[in-house]
Scaffold this active site. Structure first.
Site, PDB file in Angstrom:
ATOM      1  N   GLN A 162       0.424  -1.317  -0.258  1.00 16.66           N
ATOM      2  CA  GLN A 162      -0.161  -0.030  -0.181  1.00 16.66           C
ATOM      3  C   GLN A 162       0.716   1.001  -0.208  1.00 16.66           C
ATOM      4  O   GLN A 162       0.350   2.570  -0.468  1.00 16.66           O
ATOM      5  CB  GLN A 162      -0.625   0.132   1.487  1.00 16.66           C
ATOM      6  CG  GLN A 162       0.061   0.191   2.568  1.00 16.66           C
ATOM      7  CD  GLN A 162      -1.003  -0.123   3.803  1.00 16.66           C
ATOM      8  OE1 GLN A 162      -1.627  -1.300   4.204  1.00 16.66           O
ATOM      9  NE2 GLN A 162      -1.485   1.192   4.266  1.00 16.66           N
TER      10      GLN A 162
ATOM     11  N   CYS B 193      -5.772   0.009   3.165  1.00 19.52           N
ATOM     12  CA  CYS B 193      -5.295  -0.735   3.583  1.00 19.52           C
ATOM     13  C   CYS B 193      -6.378  -1.337   3.436  1.00 19.52           C
ATOM     14  O   CYS B 193      -6.379  -2.649   2.656  1.00 19.52           O
ATOM     15  CB  CYS B 193      -4.845  -1.108   5.245  1.00 19.52           C
ATOM     16  SG  CYS B 193      -6.334  -0.349   6.143  1.00 19.52           S
TER      17      CYS B 193
ATOM     18  N   HIS C 215      -6.924  -1.659  10.628  1.00 15.39           N
ATOM     19  CA  HIS C 215      -6.255  -2.367   9.857  1.00 15.39           C
ATOM     20  C   HIS C 215      -6.785  -3.262   9.618  1.00 15.39           C
ATOM     21  O   HIS C 215      -7.630  -4.125  10.765  1.00 15.39           O
ATOM     22  CB  HIS C 215      -4.988  -3.272  10.373  1.00 15.39           C
ATOM     23  CG  HIS C 215      -4.317  -3.036   9.154  1.00 15.39           C
ATOM     24  ND1 HIS C 215      -4.091  -2.202   7.874  1.00 15.39           N
ATOM     25  CD2 HIS C 215      -3.414  -4.159   8.757  1.00 15.39           C
ATOM     26  CE1 HIS C 215      -2.642  -2.769   7.110  1.00 15.39           C
ATOM     27  NE2 HIS C 215      -2.685  -4.352   7.861  1.00 15.39           N
TER      28      HIS C 215
END
Ligand SMILES: *[C@@H]1O[C@H](CO)[C@@H](O)[C@H](O)[C@H]1NC(C)=O
Ligand SMILES: *[C@@H]1O[C@H](CO)[C@@H](O)[C@H](O)[C@H]1NC(C)=O
Ligand SMILES: *[C@@H]1O[C@H](CO)[C@@H](O)[C@H](O)[C@H]1NC(C)=O
Length: 331
Positions: free
Chosen positions: A131, A137, A277
């Site tokens: 990323q 993410c 995340h």
């Protein structure tokens, strides 16, 4: 007078000791080999600043590895960053709206195999991506899952576009490099009628205006399936019977240095409001009576176990069961 000068000298020496960090030649040796491995260059001031952070990180890693833990830590491309810097650059910084109090996933009663790995079942999982410095993410978790469900349905494994999600999915509570959620990205793809390929809409790690071309859409979503929050057995059911599953969890400073083994933490939180995340569960298993998930990350192939990590399963570790989902592909 002589006394004064001596005092001054002593004070100066003390001051110097306190204000300039002292590094052993060994610390510098480790830092310089790390710099050459990861191709880093700094000006002098930045060099000492980064050396200090690196040395503190390395101490923490060595201390952890000397203890009795289920996972090991190691130096990686983030070793010259503080966790605060890391968080700002790579993680979701705001609480996300994941709150599937009643998800659409319907579990069977099993029985389930002891282990599942979609990477070994066929050509269903694309290579690990990176990323870069963008809180995207969620787009990688989304493409990873849609790539897999589409491949399972059609036998064709395509690489799909994260950049389209970064640039175009704002109307579904997604915020480009500032975060989003896979479930909301699947909703976008469903209503947008398609997602382009990686090649058709390449990744830049920066937000730009939306350049979606309907005639170039390559993968489609028929329905979004949320798994009820904290129903980790629902995730097992979905991964065992159907496909890889997108999920979110809270990354804390110990995770930044993960190298291998089954990650397990006593410092992370486990509720929906703390996840920062998003990743992809591609399987599960058990090692020395510790059950784990096999997870595809989006920090490149040098991080963790060739870009993957294992995390303890069955305890909603770090909130990993707080908001999981997958799409039904339209093929
Ligand atoms: C799934 O959850 C998201 C929030 O994460 C929500 O916006 C969406 O409406 C849910 N979808 C379904 C089909 O329940
Ligand atoms: C959560 O949902 C509310 C209402 O739709 C929205 O205003 C807010 O921006 C969302 N939060 C995030 C982080 O997307
Ligand atoms: C979170 O962890 C606490 C402490 O271990 C536990 O009591 C609680 O049930 C957990 N909550 C969820 C939603 O998993």
């Amino acid at each position: 007078m002589a006394i004064h000068i001596t005092t001054l000298l002593i004070l100066t020496i003390l001051y110097c000791v306190e204000s300039t960090p002292l590094f052993s030649s060994e610390d510098e040796y480790h830092f310089k080999s790390w710099m050459s491995k990861y191709n880093r260059r700094y000006d002098l001031e930045e060099y000492y600043h980064r050396l200090q952070i690196f040395t503190e990180n390395k101490k923490m890693i060595d201390r952890h590895n000397a203890g009795n833990h289920k996972f090991t830590m190691g130096l990686n491309e983030f070793s010259d960053m503080t966790f605060a810097e890391f968080k700002k650059t790579f993680l979701l910084t705001e609480p996300q709206n994941c709150s599937a109090t009643k998800g659409g996933h319907v579990s069977t009663n099993g029985p389930y195999p002891d282990s599942v790995d979609w990477r070994e079942k066929g050509n269903y999982v694309t290579p690990v991506k990176n990323q870069g410095p963008c809180g995207s993410c969620w787009t990688f978790s989304t493409t990873g899952c849609l790539e897999s469900v589409t491949a399972i349905a059609t036998g064709k494994l395509l690489l799909l576009s994260e950049q389209q999600l970064v640039d175009c999915a704002q109307a579904f509570n997604n915020h480009g490099c500032n975060g989003g959620l896979p479930s909301q990205a699947f909703e976008y793809i469903k209503y947008n009628k398609g997602l382009m390929t990686e090649q058709g809409y390449p990744y830049t790690a920066q937000e730009a205006s939306c350049k979606f071309k309907p005639e170039m859409a390559a993968a489609f979503v028929k329905e979004v399936v949320n798994i009820t929050k904290y129903d980790e057995m629902g995730m097992v059911d979905a991964v065992a019977r159907l496909n890889p599953v997108s999920f979110a969890y809270e990354v804390t400073s110990d995770f930044m240095h993960y190298k291998d083994g089954v990650y397990s933490s006593t410092v992370c939180h486990n509720t929906t409001d703390m996840v920062n995340h998003a990743v992809l569960a591609v399987g599960y298993g058990e090692e020395n009576s510790t059950p784990y998930w096999i997870v595809k990350n989006s920090w490149g192939t040098y991080w963790g176990m060739n870009g993957y990590f294992l995390i303890e399963r069955g305890k909603n570790m770090c909130g990993l069961a707080a908001c999981s989902s997958y799409p039904l592909p339209l093929v």
